[in-house]
Design a protein around this motif. Structure first.
Motif, PDB file in Angstrom:
ATOM      1  N   UNK A 224       0.865  -1.184   0.000  1.00 45.61           N
ATOM      2  CA  UNK A 224       0.000   0.000   0.000  1.00 45.61           C
ATOM      3  C   UNK A 224       0.900   1.232   0.000  1.00 45.61           C
ATOM      4  N   UNK A 225       0.376   2.333  -0.567  1.00 44.56           N
ATOM      5  CA  UNK A 225       1.218   3.520  -0.759  1.00 44.56           C
ATOM      6  C   UNK A 225       0.411   4.790  -0.581  1.00 44.56           C
ATOM      7  N   UNK A 226       1.132   5.889  -0.306  1.00 45.03           N
ATOM      8  CA  UNK A 226       0.557   7.195  -0.587  1.00 45.03           C
ATOM      9  C   UNK A 226       1.363   7.767  -1.749  1.00 45.03           C
ATOM     10  N   UNK A 227       1.006   8.951  -2.231  1.00 43.71           N
ATOM     11  CA  UNK A 227       1.597   9.426  -3.482  1.00 43.71           C
ATOM     12  C   UNK A 227       3.113   9.580  -3.398  1.00 43.71           C
ATOM     13  N   UNK A 228       3.597  10.171  -2.317  1.00 43.44           N
ATOM     14  CA  UNK A 228       5.029  10.466  -2.236  1.00 43.44           C
ATOM     15  C   UNK A 228       5.861   9.249  -1.857  1.00 43.44           C
ATOM     16  N   UNK A 229       5.271   8.311  -1.088  1.00 45.26           N
ATOM     17  CA  UNK A 229       6.049   7.110  -0.750  1.00 45.26           C
ATOM     18  C   UNK A 229       6.295   6.266  -1.998  1.00 45.26           C
ATOM     19  N   UNK A 230       5.319   6.219  -2.907  1.00 47.57           N
ATOM     20  CA  UNK A 230       5.489   5.468  -4.147  1.00 47.57           C
ATOM     21  C   UNK A 230       6.669   6.012  -4.945  1.00 47.57           C
ATOM     22  N   UNK A 231       6.746   7.325  -5.058  1.00 45.74           N
ATOM     23  CA  UNK A 231       7.821   7.927  -5.851  1.00 45.74           C
ATOM     24  C   UNK A 231       9.162   7.819  -5.136  1.00 45.74           C
ATOM     25  N   UNK A 232       9.163   7.987  -3.826  1.00 48.85           N
ATOM     26  CA  UNK A 232      10.421   7.836  -3.089  1.00 48.85           C
ATOM     27  C   UNK A 232      10.987   6.429  -3.273  1.00 48.85           C
ATOM     28  N   UNK A 233      10.121   5.410  -3.103  1.00 49.98           N
ATOM     29  CA  UNK A 233      10.581   4.023  -3.235  1.00 49.98           C
ATOM     30  C   UNK A 233      10.934   3.688  -4.686  1.00 49.98           C
ATOM     31  N   UNK A 234      10.239   4.311  -5.635  1.00 44.72           N
ATOM     32  CA  UNK A 234      10.553   4.069  -7.047  1.00 44.72           C
ATOM     33  C   UNK A 234      11.977   4.518  -7.348  1.00 44.72           C
ATOM     34  N   UNK A 235      12.333   5.696  -6.873  1.00 47.86           N
ATOM     35  CA  UNK A 235      13.692   6.181  -7.121  1.00 47.86           C
ATOM     36  C   UNK A 235      14.718   5.445  -6.263  1.00 47.86           C
ATOM     37  N   UNK A 236      14.312   5.009  -5.062  1.00 44.82           N
ATOM     38  CA  UNK A 236      15.224   4.207  -4.244  1.00 44.82           C
ATOM     39  C   UNK A 236      15.567   2.911  -4.968  1.00 44.82           C
ATOM     40  N   UNK A 237      14.577   2.330  -5.662  1.00 43.16           N
ATOM     41  CA  UNK A 237      14.813   1.108  -6.429  1.00 43.16           C
ATOM     42  C   UNK A 237      15.783   1.350  -7.574  1.00 43.16           C
TER      43      UNK A 237
END
Length: 314
Positions: A224-237
């Motif tokens: 599950x995500x909120x908008x900014x956690x999705x993008x933070x984790x996407x770039x962390x990946x």
């Protein structure tokens, strides 16, 4: 969060008199959700601020402990030198002359007196510096402690505000008709999408892989995500560290114009900068919208009013 444009096609077409009610209900839901998103980001920012302040407090405490240790050590050194000069050694120019066996012996004794005096002066200066440093560290530690207390209270208040707003959003969601709710829950385009090579492509691919995961305020994944956690984790990946909040992400990288947008760019929405999405190309973006909706692809312009575009790579 998705706007009415995302689900307009799913709104019932009959009877005609139901159209304004359904559209108005959806509009109100979107407005309430946007407010909740802003409160969520405010809450997350307060948590980040508290962590930073705690780091400052820990450093201040460390500086204070080191300064106090240095002060204690230097006080001992000063006490010993003072005793040697004024007490036990009884070194004065007259006593040195009286007890000296020769001129050279006198000079040697005077040199010893001067060395002790010089060492004592230097030790006194170091002691004063250590005392000043300890005072400064104490002040910093006290200020950081007070700031941390205020931030904790702020976090609790924002948490309470968010919980209250979420109740309102959920109540409004329940007022939506079945067709609108189903449209909001729809995963949208789940087809395979080619992404460019490099960091941006890896970030986009990660975000695309989360399609169908539900939105939860404050969630950090993995399901599950909120908008900014999705993008933070996407770039962390993709091996890049960016801030947790939409506010931090709205200042990350460098700005680009709307016509320049390409895969991997962060799209920032609303004047509050409370929502972010990740561009797939110049037309589409993938985002965690709001409660009641999954991570999905949407037209960049349909998500909300665009107020910024940031490029992390290139």
């Amino acid at each position: 969060m998705a706007t009415a444009a995302v689900v307009a096609a799913a709104l019932p077409t009959a009877p005609a008199t139901a159209q304004p009610s359904a559209a108005d209900a959806l509009k109100q839901y979107n407005e309430l959700s946007e407010k909740a998103s802003q409160l969520n980001q405010d809450h997350l920012k307060a948590q980040d601020d508290f962590k930073a302040k705690q780091g400052q407090l820990d450093k201040a405490k460390g500086d204070l402990a080191a300064a106090q240790q240095a002060e204690e050590s230097l006080r001992g050194q000063v006490d010993l030198l003072t005793e040697a000069v004024n007490g036990g050694a009884n070194f004065t120019q007259i006593s040195a002359l009286l007890v000296s066996d020769s001129q050279q012996d006198f000079l040697n004794r005077m040199s010893a007196i001067n060395i002790l005096a010089s060492d004592n002066a230097e030790a006194l200066k170091k002691l004063q510096d250590a005392v000043d440093l300890a005072d400064t560290a104490t002040k910093s530690a006290n200020e950081a402690t007070e700031a941390s207390k205020k931030l904790l209270a702020e976090i609790e208040q924002k948490k309470a505000d968010l919980a209250k707003q979420l109740e309102t959003v959920r109540a409004q969601y329940n007022q939506l008709n079945a067709a609108t709710q189903n449209a909001l829950k729809n995963n949208g385009d789940m087809s395979t999408i080619l992404v460019p090579p490099g960091t941006a492509g890896k970030a986009v691919q990660f975000a695309l892989d989360q399609r169908g995961d539900m939105y939860v305020y404050g969630s950090n994944g993995p399901n599950t995500w909120d908008c900014s956690s999705l993008i933070q984790k996407a770039y962390a990946a993709a091996g890049v560290s960016i801030g947790r909040t939409s506010y931090a992400q709205a200042a990350a990288g460098r700005p680009v114009g709307r016509g320049e947008v390409k895969a991997g760019d962060i799209i920032v929405y609303y004047s509050s900068q409370s929502h972010v999405a990740l561009a797939i190309d110049n037309v589409r973006a993938v985002h965690a919208s709001t409660e009641g909706q999954p991570v999905k692809i949407a037209d960049i312009n349909s998500i909300g009013p665009v107020t910024g575009m940031r490029r992390i790579e290139g």
